[in-house]
Design a protein around this motif. Sequence first.
Motif, PDB file in Angstrom:
ATOM      1  N   ASP A  12      -4.151  35.236  26.992  1.00  0.00           N
ATOM      2  CA  ASP A  12      -3.252  36.181  26.022  1.00  0.00           C
ATOM      3  C   ASP A  12      -2.034  36.122  24.635  1.00  0.00           C
ATOM      4  O   ASP A  12      -2.193  36.070  24.086  1.00  0.00           O
ATOM      5  N   GLU A  16      -4.087  35.153  22.025  1.00  0.00           N
ATOM      6  CA  GLU A  16      -3.638  36.141  20.604  1.00  0.00           C
ATOM      7  C   GLU A  16      -3.069  35.804  19.375  1.00  0.00           C
ATOM      8  O   GLU A  16      -2.027  34.859  19.751  1.00  0.00           O
ATOM      9  N   ARG A 142       1.159  44.603  24.201  1.00  0.00           N
ATOM     10  CA  ARG A 142       0.178  45.416  23.532  1.00  0.00           C
ATOM     11  C   ARG A 142       0.519  46.166  22.831  1.00  0.00           C
ATOM     12  O   ARG A 142       0.534  47.195  23.737  1.00  0.00           O
TER      13      ARG A 142
END
Length: 186
Positions: A12, A16, A142
């Motif tokens: 990620d 991301e 996150r």
Amino acid sequence: MIEVQNTLVHEDVVNENFVCNLNKCKGICCIEGDSGAPLERDELAVLDEIYPLVKPYMTDKGIAVIEEFGTWVKDFEGDYTTPCVDTNKECAYVIMENGITKCAIEKAWEDGKIAWKKPISCHLYPIRITNYPEFDVLHYDRWSICSAACAFGKELKVSVYEFLKEPLIRKYGAEWYAELEAKVSK
């Protein structure tokens, strides 16, 4: 996971998108949370040393907290963190500029008063590091308050690790970052 020297980097961090958008979030990550910013053991002495030079930039509330509890504290999990104002909310080093949360430490650094920018956990956010005896694991943290940063990163096509190139090099070195880039481009 991507192995880079003595670290494992979660996919990620590479896949991301993220670019801080302070005009949207106003730096709320320095105000919200369950404790202050995580600190590394070697940063504790640095905070003690630079405090007299950072203090003129700080708010009265932040100074009061540091005068009472010190430049760093242990949180509820026993980890070292920056002290907070108002029971684990606002970091004691928070200042406001034009309605945006900033860091008194970073402001002192920008003005050339100190040579240390800020705690590495702050500089690396939204990457969080889990330390193990033999290696570190880097993962993407996150948090809904960062949705504007995710959207801005997507718009600009900038991944988390690209956005955080400077602090990643600060933490692990240019050779480490070059190795990460090489592994990502394969």
